[in-house]
Structures are given as structure tokens and as C-alpha cells.
Design a protein around this motif. Structure first.
Motif, PDB file in Angstrom:
ATOM      1  N   ILE A 239      55.331  56.576  24.593  1.00 19.46           N
ATOM      2  CA  ILE A 239      54.037  55.949  24.915  1.00 19.46           C
ATOM      3  C   ILE A 239      54.208  54.437  25.051  1.00 19.46           C
ATOM      4  O   ILE A 239      53.692  53.814  26.000  1.00 19.46           O
ATOM      5  N   TYR A 240      54.944  53.855  24.109  1.00 19.41           N
ATOM      6  CA  TYR A 240      55.199  52.409  24.149  1.00 19.41           C
ATOM      7  C   TYR A 240      55.932  52.012  25.428  1.00 19.41           C
ATOM      8  O   TYR A 240      55.527  51.082  26.129  1.00 19.41           O
ATOM      9  N   ALA A 241      57.014  52.726  25.747  1.00 17.95           N
ATOM     10  CA  ALA A 241      57.821  52.396  26.922  1.00 17.95           C
ATOM     11  C   ALA A 241      57.025  52.571  28.209  1.00 17.95           C
ATOM     12  O   ALA A 241      57.066  51.719  29.105  1.00 17.95           O
ATOM     13  N   ALA A 242      56.286  53.679  28.300  1.00 18.40           N
ATOM     14  CA  ALA A 242      55.506  53.946  29.515  1.00 18.40           C
ATOM     15  C   ALA A 242      54.423  52.889  29.711  1.00 18.40           C
ATOM     16  O   ALA A 242      54.180  52.420  30.842  1.00 18.40           O
ATOM     17  N   THR A 243      53.771  52.507  28.611  1.00 20.04           N
ATOM     18  CA  THR A 243      52.726  51.472  28.697  1.00 20.04           C
ATOM     19  C   THR A 243      53.320  50.134  29.110  1.00 20.04           C
ATOM     20  O   THR A 243      52.749  49.419  29.953  1.00 20.04           O
ATOM     21  N   LEU A 244      54.461  49.794  28.516  1.00 25.60           N
ATOM     22  CA  LEU A 244      55.120  48.529  28.846  1.00 25.60           C
ATOM     23  C   LEU A 244      55.492  48.480  30.319  1.00 25.60           C
ATOM     24  O   LEU A 244      55.228  47.482  31.009  1.00 25.60           O
ATOM     25  N   TRP A 245      56.100  49.534  30.825  1.00 25.18           N
ATOM     26  CA  TRP A 245      56.506  49.568  32.228  1.00 25.18           C
ATOM     27  C   TRP A 245      55.300  49.546  33.156  1.00 25.18           C
ATOM     28  O   TRP A 245      55.331  48.883  34.200  1.00 25.18           O
ATOM     29  N   PHE A 246      54.244  50.241  32.776  1.00 26.16           N
ATOM     30  CA  PHE A 246      53.037  50.261  33.614  1.00 26.16           C
ATOM     31  C   PHE A 246      52.432  48.868  33.721  1.00 26.16           C
ATOM     32  O   PHE A 246      52.096  48.409  34.824  1.00 26.16           O
ATOM     33  N   ILE A 247      52.297  48.184  32.588  1.00 22.76           N
ATOM     34  CA  ILE A 247      51.683  46.847  32.617  1.00 22.76           C
ATOM     35  C   ILE A 247      52.549  45.877  33.413  1.00 22.76           C
ATOM     36  O   ILE A 247      52.036  45.077  34.204  1.00 22.76           O
ATOM     37  N   CYS A 248      53.884  45.946  33.216  1.00 19.05           N
ATOM     38  CA  CYS A 248      54.791  45.034  33.920  1.00 19.05           C
ATOM     39  C   CYS A 248      54.785  45.267  35.427  1.00 19.05           C
ATOM     40  O   CYS A 248      54.751  44.310  36.213  1.00 19.05           O
ATOM     41  N   LEU A 249      54.843  46.521  35.824  1.00 20.98           N
ATOM     42  CA  LEU A 249      55.050  46.840  37.235  1.00 20.98           C
ATOM     43  C   LEU A 249      53.758  47.054  38.013  1.00 20.98           C
ATOM     44  O   LEU A 249      53.731  46.846  39.237  1.00 20.98           O
ATOM     45  N   LEU A 250      52.686  47.468  37.329  1.00 21.94           N
ATOM     46  CA  LEU A 250      51.446  47.770  38.053  1.00 21.94           C
ATOM     47  C   LEU A 250      50.221  47.066  37.473  1.00 21.94           C
ATOM     48  O   LEU A 250      49.439  46.472  38.216  1.00 21.94           O
ATOM     49  N   GLY A 251      50.050  47.135  36.164  1.00 16.13           N
ATOM     50  CA  GLY A 251      48.825  46.633  35.555  1.00 16.13           C
ATOM     51  C   GLY A 251      48.589  45.156  35.758  1.00 16.13           C
ATOM     52  O   GLY A 251      47.570  44.752  36.364  1.00 16.13           O
ATOM     53  N   PHE A 252      49.501  44.330  35.267  1.00 16.65           N
ATOM     54  CA  PHE A 252      49.307  42.888  35.421  1.00 16.65           C
ATOM     55  C   PHE A 252      49.374  42.451  36.889  1.00 16.65           C
ATOM     56  O   PHE A 252      48.557  41.612  37.308  1.00 16.65           O
ATOM     57  N   PRO A 253      50.315  42.974  37.701  1.00 17.01           N
ATOM     58  CA  PRO A 253      50.288  42.614  39.134  1.00 17.01           C
ATOM     59  C   PRO A 253      48.956  42.935  39.794  1.00 17.01           C
ATOM     60  O   PRO A 253      48.509  42.197  40.675  1.00 17.01           O
ATOM     61  N   ALA A 254      48.306  44.024  39.381  1.00 18.43           N
ATOM     62  CA  ALA A 254      47.011  44.375  39.969  1.00 18.43           C
ATOM     63  C   ALA A 254      45.945  43.344  39.586  1.00 18.43           C
ATOM     64  O   ALA A 254      45.124  42.927  40.429  1.00 18.43           O
ATOM     65  N   ILE A 255      45.952  42.913  38.320  1.00 21.34           N
ATOM     66  CA  ILE A 255      44.999  41.886  37.885  1.00 21.34           C
ATOM     67  C   ILE A 255      45.249  40.582  38.644  1.00 21.34           C
ATOM     68  O   ILE A 255      44.308  39.914  39.095  1.00 21.34           O
ATOM     69  N   TYR A 256      46.524  40.238  38.764  1.00 21.86           N
ATOM     70  CA  TYR A 256      46.889  39.028  39.498  1.00 21.86           C
ATOM     71  C   TYR A 256      46.451  39.145  40.961  1.00 21.86           C
ATOM     72  O   TYR A 256      45.925  38.186  41.542  1.00 21.86           O
ATOM     73  N   TYR A 257      46.624  40.312  41.565  1.00 24.30           N
ATOM     74  CA  TYR A 257      46.216  40.525  42.962  1.00 24.30           C
ATOM     75  C   TYR A 257      44.712  40.319  43.127  1.00 24.30           C
ATOM     76  O   TYR A 257      44.270  39.699  44.111  1.00 24.30           O
ATOM     77  N   ILE A 258      43.938  40.825  42.170  1.00 24.20           N
ATOM     78  CA  ILE A 258      42.478  40.646  42.248  1.00 24.20           C
ATOM     79  C   ILE A 258      42.138  39.157  42.222  1.00 24.20           C
ATOM     80  O   ILE A 258      41.272  38.686  42.991  1.00 24.20           O
ATOM     81  N   ALA A 259      42.815  38.395  41.362  1.00 23.15           N
ATOM     82  CA  ALA A 259      42.563  36.948  41.299  1.00 23.15           C
ATOM     83  C   ALA A 259      42.923  36.276  42.624  1.00 23.15           C
ATOM     84  O   ALA A 259      42.172  35.429  43.130  1.00 23.15           O
ATOM     85  N   VAL A 260      44.059  36.665  43.204  1.00 20.34           N
ATOM     86  CA  VAL A 260      44.468  36.090  44.493  1.00 20.34           C
ATOM     87  C   VAL A 260      43.473  36.469  45.585  1.00 20.34           C
ATOM     88  O   VAL A 260      43.094  35.631  46.412  1.00 20.34           O
ATOM     89  N   LYS A 261      43.051  37.730  45.580  1.00 21.70           N
ATOM     90  CA  LYS A 261      42.103  38.207  46.599  1.00 21.70           C
ATOM     91  C   LYS A 261      40.782  37.456  46.500  1.00 21.70           C
ATOM     92  O   LYS A 261      40.192  37.058  47.527  1.00 21.70           O
ATOM     93  N   LEU A 262      40.303  37.248  45.288  1.00 23.66           N
ATOM     94  CA  LEU A 262      39.063  36.483  45.107  1.00 23.66           C
ATOM     95  C   LEU A 262      39.232  35.059  45.602  1.00 23.66           C
ATOM     96  O   LEU A 262      38.337  34.496  46.262  1.00 23.66           O
ATOM     97  N   GLY A 263      40.373  34.453  45.287  1.00 23.99           N
ATOM     98  CA  GLY A 263      40.630  33.093  45.747  1.00 23.99           C
ATOM     99  C   GLY A 263      40.708  33.017  47.257  1.00 23.99           C
ATOM    100  O   GLY A 263      40.203  32.056  47.877  1.00 23.99           O
ATOM    101  N   HIS A 264      41.305  34.007  47.870  1.00 20.98           N
ATOM    102  CA  HIS A 264      41.398  34.048  49.334  1.00 20.98           C
ATOM    103  C   HIS A 264      40.016  34.174  49.959  1.00 20.98           C
ATOM    104  O   HIS A 264      39.695  33.482  50.934  1.00 20.98           O
ATOM    105  N   TRP A 265      39.206  35.049  49.381  1.00 18.51           N
ATOM    106  CA  TRP A 265      37.850  35.247  49.910  1.00 18.51           C
ATOM    107  C   TRP A 265      37.019  33.969  49.784  1.00 18.51           C
ATOM    108  O   TRP A 265      36.335  33.566  50.722  1.00 18.51           O
ATOM    109  N   TRP A 266      37.107  33.298  48.648  1.00 17.91           N
ATOM    110  CA  TRP A 266      36.293  32.100  48.439  1.00 17.91           C
ATOM    111  C   TRP A 266      36.801  30.946  49.293  1.00 17.91           C
ATOM    112  O   TRP A 266      36.013  30.157  49.826  1.00 17.91           O
ATOM    113  N   ALA A 267      38.112  30.838  49.458  1.00 18.75           N
ATOM    114  CA  ALA A 267      38.666  29.751  50.267  1.00 18.75           C
ATOM    115  C   ALA A 267      38.300  29.926  51.733  1.00 18.75           C
ATOM    116  O   ALA A 267      38.032  28.943  52.434  1.00 18.75           O
ATOM    117  N   LYS A 268      38.244  31.163  52.214  1.00 19.35           N
ATOM    118  CA  LYS A 268      37.896  31.407  53.616  1.00 19.35           C
ATOM    119  C   LYS A 268      36.439  31.068  53.896  1.00 19.35           C
ATOM    120  O   LYS A 268      36.060  30.866  55.054  1.00 19.35           O
TER     121      LYS A 268
END
Length: 478
Positions: A318-347
Motif C-alpha cells: 500500500i505504501y509503495a503503490a501510494t508513493l508511486w501514484f503520487i510521484c507519477l500521477l497524483g502530484f503531476p495532475a495537481i501541477y497540471y491543473i495549476a498550469v491549466k488555470l494559469g494558461h486560461w487566466w493569462a489568455k
């Protein structure tokens, strides 16, 4: 005045300022003499891991590698001298010497378009794997079993010895330092964080490289220096990521056009691909994960991670799967949402020319680099402050056999000012946050032609950086 021009104006030519430094790095024996003591220590560490005490804090491989070396690497070497460790690393040494069939000298000749005679197959590394994805996965794998590494000397000995063996075998098959470039887990984060370093090796005048120099000896080698084992052409080098500071190009350049510069912190700020962006995600998340597991109030997480003692296989999965998920998908997804919002507001601020979400996603990931580096420094600092006294004791008794070689074996465990650790950690995090935001705004101005659009694009990412910083502070402060 542009940021690039300002940085150039602030650089100091170290070879010009310190003549003895240039003389030293031009010695043919320079790298050999740098590697030799580390190779001796490496041999001692492997012996200690195999034949020494199984208790981590009584074995030199654990104390010196995972406490002293790691602290010096991440807190001193990386921010100040970049990839200098690669110059003296013992792991690829035997591979280099087998390729060259000499310890110090140069062998002129012809090998696959190079001006040196090399031993081995000298194959090209597969183009599809010419990135740092394998390094990302390798580092994440080692991080997942890190408690085994830092508590079981035999595991550290097997892993480090295995890496040295793999580097040697790969040197006989692929040209240059293929292991360092594409597989070494340590090399991956060194490349990313060396972008912040205050030292760089560069050509003094790129026009000389591109228009005057006909031999390209930095890349191809000569009778004075080996072809770059990192496959670098100095006429194009503009980042620290893939320069191992071996100094062969300094020796081989026929125009004396290469020098070592001292420069402002975080001068390199161009992330070039998803593989590098994901390295930034992985390193930041792992710094957070270690802080949560080791410093947080959730004891069950430490038990899950510590499978070697607790034996909770389901919890570890459970620990390993959660760690890999957050590193490879979870945090990148949160970061993507922030970038997408910034792109939308800048446009929303009309401007000439479009900036893609992809460009923002890759380039803005650099904001995580200074914050991630300083978070690692903040995490590592208490390790040396609390456990530093073990360094002196294992120095006298490296195998945990009751020796007292230097009279320090029985030094009492004494933490060094642990009450100040939290204040220093918070200060380090604020420095990382400052540089993350500052460099992010510089990148935004390079991408967006309008100042207001650039500012808007960075707001959501800035909010994310602040939230992450507060989370670290909460963990460190308790």
C-alpha cells in the motif's frame, strides 16, 4: 537588460582568477587522483557492508554514505559546485579505464568517429532511451526501499556494488558513460539540481567553437584529451544537466576556449522535456514523503515503509503503490491543473502569439527545482545534526568489531544544537520558495510577451508552491 545578460555580467572566470586551478585540471592525472581515494573508500565500504556489523549505526557504509556523503552531496556540492561528484565518483571508474585501457594517459587513434582509440563495442545507446526516464524509475525504486538501504549494511553493499558492476559492463558495450547518462539514479537528480549550481563549465566564446574550431576536440577527443564521455559538444552546452566536469575538454581544446565560471544561484532554468519535469515532481514528492513517514505523527506509515523489521507485506505494498501514484500521477495532475488555470487566466489578457499548455507545463516545472533542492537540504540537515557523532565513532570502528583505531570509538552520541534545526529548516524552505517564484516569473516573461499575462500565468503555480512550502513547514515544525 535581459536576465541572461545580467547573469553573464555577474559571472567570474575561475581559471582566470585562480591560475593554479587551471594548471591543476589540465594535469593528465587530475581525475585519476580525484577518483582514487574515493575508490579506496568505496572498497572499504563494500567490505564493511558484507563483513561488518549488521547494525546500521555501527557500520561505516551506513553512516558515511547515507548520512555524511548524502548531506555533503545535497547540501554543499550540488548547490555550489554542481556535478563535481561525477568527476570523482568511483562507480564508473573501472568502466572508464577498461574503455581507455589506461589509467591516466591518452590513446590517439580512430574509434567510431572519435580521435581516441577505445576498447569495447562502443555501440550507440538506443535513441528511444536517450532520456532520464530510466533514472527516474531507478531512483524511485531505491527510494521505495530506502529504509532497507539505510538500516541494512548488506543491502547497501549489494546495491552499490551492483551499480559499479553494471557501470563497468555497460562501458564495454556502449560508448561514453552510458550508465551515468541514462541509468544511474544518483546522476538523474544531480543533473536536475545542478541547474541551480553556482559553478559551470562553458566555452568562453561559442563562435570560436562553431566557426573557428575544425576538430571539435571537446566532443571527438585528441592526443591531449579523451573524447567527452558525456557526449557533450561545448559549442552547444548551455546547461549543467549533462556535464560531469571531467575536464577532458579543458585539456583537449586547441583554442583554450573552455573555462570554469562562478555564477548566480539558479542560473540555468530551462527544463527541456517531460522526463526532466517528472524528475522534479519525483524529487519534491519524495522529500515530502520522507518527511511524512519519518517526522509525521502517523507511526503506521513508518511501519509500512519498514518492511525489513515489521514484515507487513500488505502495508508495504500500500505504501509503495501510494508513493508511486503520487510521484507519477497524483502530484503531476495537481501541477497540471495549476498550469491549466494559469494558461486560461493569462489568455484572458489578449496578446500577440500563443503559449501552449505543454510549454508552460514543461518550463514552469523548473519552479519545483529550487524548492525541491532546499526541501531536501532542510530534510537532511537534522540527520547530520542529530547523528553526526556516529561519524567519529565508526571512523575508529568501521566494521563494528570493537576496534578503536583513532580513539573515537566510544564517543557518546551527542546531537548538535537540535533545538535550532526547525528554524534553519524554515529559513531554507523560504529561500527555495523565493527562488521558485522568482525564476518562475522570469520564465513566464520569456514565454509571454505581455507582463500582465506572464504574471497571471504564474499565479496558480505560485499558490501551489506556497501550499507545498507550508506543508513542509508544518511537518518540520511539528
Amino acid at each position: 537588460m535581459t536576465t541572461e545578460v545580467k547573469v553573464e555580467a555577474q559571472k567570474v572566470d575561475l581559471f582566470d582568477k585562480f591560475k593554479g586551478l587551471k594548471w591543476m585540471v589540465k594535469l593528465r592525472s587530475f581525475q585519476f587522483l580525484a577518483i582514487l581515494p574515493n575508490l579506496v573508500l568505496f572498497y572499504i565500504f563494500i567490505l564493511a557492508g558484507i563483513f561488518g556489523s549488521p547494525i546500521g549505526n555501527a557500520n561505516i557504509i551506513i553512516i558515511f554514505v547515507w548520512i555524511l556523503w548524502w548531506f555533503l552531496l545535497i547540501s554543499v556540492m550540488v548547490p555550489f559546485v554542481g556535478r563535481l561528484w561525477c568527476l570523482m565518483c568511483p562507480l564508473p571508474a573501472f568502466g572508464d579505464w577498461l574503455q581507455r585501457l589506461t589509467l591516466i594517459g591518452v590513446r590517439p587513434g580512430k574509434t567510431v568517429g572519435l580521435n581516441n582509440k577505445l576498447f569495447g563495442l562502443n555501440k550507440r545507446w538506443p535513441k528511444a532511451l536517450s532520456n532520464i526516464w530510466l533514472q527516474n524509475i531507478g531512483f524511485l525504486t531505491l527510494a521505495t526501499i530506502s529504509i532497507l538501504l539505510v538500516t541494512r549494511p548488506i543491502v547497501s553493499a549489494v546495491v552499490l556494488g551492483g551499480m559499479a558492476l553494471l557501470a563497468t559492463v555497460m562501458a564495454l558495450i556502449w560508448r561514453g558513460r552510458a550508465f551515468c547518462l541514462y541509468l544511474c539514479p544518483v546522476s538523474g537528480f544531480l543533473g536536475l539540481y545542478s541547474m541551480t549550481s553556482m559553478m559551470e563549465l562553458r566555452s568562453k566564446d561559442k563562435e570560436i567553437c562553431r566557426k573557428v574550431c575544425k576538430t571539435k576536440s571537446c566532443r571527438a577527443g585528441s592526443d591531449r584529451g579523451w573524447a567527452c564521455p558525456w557526449l557533450v559538444y561545448m559549442g552547444n552546452l548551455d546547461r549543467n544537466n549533462f556535464c560531469g566536469l571531467c575536464m577532458e575538454c579543458v585539456k583537449s581544446c586547441p583554442h583554450d576556449n573552455i573555462t570554469l565560471y562562478w555564477r548566480p544561484f539558479c542560473s540555468d532554468k530551462v527544463i527541456k522535456g517531460y522526463d526532466e519535469a517528472w524528475k522534479a515532481f519525483i524529487m519534491l514528492v519524495l522529500a515530502m514523503a520522507y518527511s511524512v513517514v519519518l517526522l509525521g505523527p502517523w507511526g503506521f506509515l513508518k511501519d509500512w515503509a519498514n518492511i525489513s523489521e515489521k514484515g507487513d507485506v500488505v502495508g508495504f505494498i500500500i505504501y509503495a503503490a501510494t508513493l508511486w501514484f503520487i510521484c507519477l500521477l497524483g502530484f503531476p495532475a495537481i501541477y497540471y491543473i495549476a498550469v491549466k488555470l494559469g494558461h486560461w487566466w493569462a489568455k484572458a489578457k489578449k496578446q500577440n502569439g500563443a503559449v501552449s499548455v505543454k510549454d508552460m507545463f514543461i518550463r514552469y516545472s523548473y519552479t519545483l527545482v529550487p524548492l525541491g533542492l532546499l526541501a531536501w537540504v532542510a530534510f537532511s540537515l537534522p540527520l547530520i545534526m542529530v547523528n553526526g557523532s556516529y561519524i567519529l565513532s565508526v571512523l575508529s570502528d568501521p566494521l563494528g568489531r570493537g576496534w578503536n583505531l583513532f580513539g573515537t570509538a566510544h564517543i557518546t552520541w551527542t546531537p548538535v544544537y537540535p533545538e535550532y534545526a526547525t528554524y534553519i529548516q524554515i529559513a531554507l524552505l523560504l529561500v527555495g520558495l523565493y527562488y521558485g517564484i522568482q525564476k518562475g516569473l522570469e520564465i513566464a516573461r520569456e514565454l509571454w510577451r505581455d507582463e500582465e499575462a506572464a504574471f497571471r500565468s504564474m499565479v496558480p503555480v505560485t499558490v501551489l508552491l506556497v501550499v507545498v512550502t507550508i506543508a513542509f513547514m508544518k511537518l518540520f515544525a511539528g
